[in-house]
Design an enzyme around this catalytic site. Structure first.
Site, PDB file in Angstrom:
ATOM      1  N   GLY A 190       0.866  -1.174   0.000  1.00 55.33           N
ATOM      2  CA  GLY A 190       0.000   0.000   0.000  1.00 55.33           C
ATOM      3  C   GLY A 190       0.909   1.232   0.000  1.00 55.33           C
ATOM      4  CD  GLN A 226      -3.048  -6.722  -3.372  1.00 50.59           C
ATOM      5  OE1 GLN A 226      -3.739  -7.419  -4.109  1.00 50.59           O
ATOM      6  NE2 GLN A 226      -1.860  -6.284  -3.747  1.00 50.59           N
ATOM      7  CG  ASP A 229       0.008   2.239  -5.827  1.00 50.85           C
ATOM      8  OD1 ASP A 229      -1.149   1.868  -6.084  1.00 50.85           O
ATOM      9  OD2 ASP A 229       0.684   1.775  -4.885  1.00 50.85           O
TER      10      ASP A 229
HETATM   11  O1  MRU Z   1       0.719  -3.922  -4.536  1.00 56.04           O
HETATM   12  P1  MRU Z   1       0.107  -3.163  -3.389  1.00 56.04           P
HETATM   13  O2  MRU Z   1      -0.755  -3.996  -2.515  1.00 56.04           O
HETATM   14  O3  MRU Z   1       1.140  -2.356  -2.635  1.00 56.04           O
HETATM   15  O4  MRU Z   1      -0.851  -2.113  -4.104  1.00 56.04           O
HETATM   16  C1  MRU Z   1      -1.611  -1.248  -3.336  1.00 56.04           C
HETATM   17  C2  MRU Z   1      -2.527  -0.418  -4.146  1.00 56.04           C
HETATM   18  O5  MRU Z   1      -2.517  -0.449  -5.355  1.00 56.04           O
HETATM   19  C3  MRU Z   1      -3.422   0.516  -3.407  1.00 56.04           C
HETATM   20  O6  MRU Z   1      -4.646   0.644  -4.072  1.00 56.04           O
HETATM   21  C4  MRU Z   1      -2.757   1.881  -3.366  1.00 56.04           C
HETATM   22  O7  MRU Z   1      -1.462   1.771  -2.816  1.00 56.04           O
HETATM   23  C5  MRU Z   1      -3.518   2.866  -2.593  1.00 56.04           C
HETATM   24  S1  MRU Z   1      -3.417   2.436  -0.875  1.00 56.04           S
HETATM   25  C6  MRU Z   1      -3.870   3.635   0.089  1.00 56.04           C
END
Ligand code: MRU
Length: 376
Positions: free
Chosen positions: A61, A223, A264
């Protein structure tokens, strides 16, 4: 490694802390790879440990990655001492190389680097009492810890502010109750606490206007199934988990008002990188005349990049697609393609909600008006 089944964990997601700094100078992380079946915490003592935890998805995240990296710099200075500037610089590079897409990582490391530079040129910016009683070495450690904790606290505050203003916008745009589809995990686990898109869901629930929330399972790492559903079930917020491929069907059946996601990295024109599958949801939302909202703190904005085409998209091992929890589900030797983020063009987005303000129908002019920094 600690197993906290019998710990202070209360079963209430508000008390779930994915990232904790321990007074003895260690970083405690909830191992998100083990959820929802086990609540296991690990304690880290080095920057390399923190980098590995980010790379291996112990913590994930965008904001949570940035916060972990900031604490990773504190671990580096604690371990190598303030005179080992070369080692600390190398540790910062290792942390920066852990994952490429979420810009929060680089933003947090830049903040930590500025504290080190400030210490080198003027002494550390800690409070006056500490300055009188502590050695130079301890002063830098203190200043870095204060900065990491500030990054952590500011993220929680930003999330709460975004939740409130996002819900105000939704209520201005439609009558209640409001039905939401969300993707990936954007809650307390993905942030300093409370959440971005999931913070909006929490706020809708707090204001008693949440019609329902559907959570995409979010293949391949799941997730949504493992983390979002877990957080919401813990908190008693009614949630329905759906396979990603059911999203279009849900929209067609008239069960969704808003798609609400995190981000991200958001570029200068409002293009938004988020978990793979987000772009498909935005296209589907447009087709069905539904609203599409991105909720992200300023630390996710990258005004140095003009468009989403410039965003580095992480590709992870094919193992994540061919196996689920170690169970093989595809034939041996099959080729795989596993990009873990995609880019939603700004013209598919109805609103980007940040703690600095809301940008409706984002474009470069509006982004620059809110975020003064320019890209060249
Ligand atoms: O691969 P991850 O689990 O790190 O990806 C997370 C995401 O894509 C979330 O939607 C994004 O970081 C926003 S979290 C507040």
């Amino acid at each position: 490694m600690l197993n906290k089944n019998d710990s202070s964990f209360t079963g209430n997601a508000r008390s779930v802390s994915a990232i904790d700094w321990l007074p003895e100078g260690k970083l405690k992380l909830l191992d998100q790879r083990k959820l929802p079946t086990e609540e296991v915490y690990i304690e880290l003592s080095t920057a390399a440990d923190a980098a590995a935890a980010i790379k291996d998805m112990v913590v994930r995240g965008a904001p949570a990655i940035g916060i972990t990296a900031a604490y990773g710099v504190v671990l580096s200075v604690l371990k190598s001492g303030p005179d080992s500037t070369d080692q600390v610089a190398r540790d910062i590079e290792v942390l920066a190389a852990s994952r490429p897409t979420a810009v929060n990582l680089f933003w947090a490391l830049d903040r930590m680097k500025r504290v080190i530079q400030q210490h080198e040129s003027h002494g550390s910016p800690v409070d006056t009492l500490s300055r009188e009683t502590l050695s130079q070495e301890t002063l830098l450690q203190e200043a870095l810890l204060q900065e990491a904790q500030l990054i952590h606290e500011q993220d929680i505050a930003a999330n709460k502010k975004m939740g409130a203003s996002a819900v105000a916008l939704m209520r201005a745009r439609q009558s209640t109750p409001i039905r939401v589809l969300t993707h990936c995990n954007t809650g307390a686990l993905a942030t300093g606490g409370y959440g971005t898109a999931l913070g909006v869901v929490r706020r809708l629930h707090e204001e008693n206007v949440l019609g329902h929330v559907y959570a995409d399972e979010t293949r391949p790492w799941l997730q949504g199934a493992r983390l979002t559903a877990w957080e919401l079930v813990q908190e008693g917020i009614p949630v329905t988990l759906n396979a990603d491929v059911a999203a279009g069907h849900l929209m067609q059946a008239g069960k969704i008002d808003w798609v609400v996601v995190g981000a991200d990295r958001i570029t200068a024109n409002g293009d938004t990188a988020n978990k793979i599958g987000t772009y498909s949801l935005a296209v589907l939302a447009k087709h069905h005349g539904l609203k599409f909202m991105v909720v992200a703190p300023e630390s996710t904005i990258d005004m140095q990049l003009r468009t989403g085409q410039d965003i580095p998209i992480e590709e992870r091992e094919g193992d994540e697609i061919v196996a689920v929890k170690g169970q093989i589900i595809a034939p041996q030797g099959v080729h795989t393609f596993n990009p873990v983020f995609d880019v939603t063009p700004h013209d598919l987005i109805d609103a980007i909600v940040t703690e600095k303000g809301i940008i409706e129908y984002p474009n470069e002019t509006k982004m620059r008006a809110l975020f003064a920094k320019t890209c060249d």
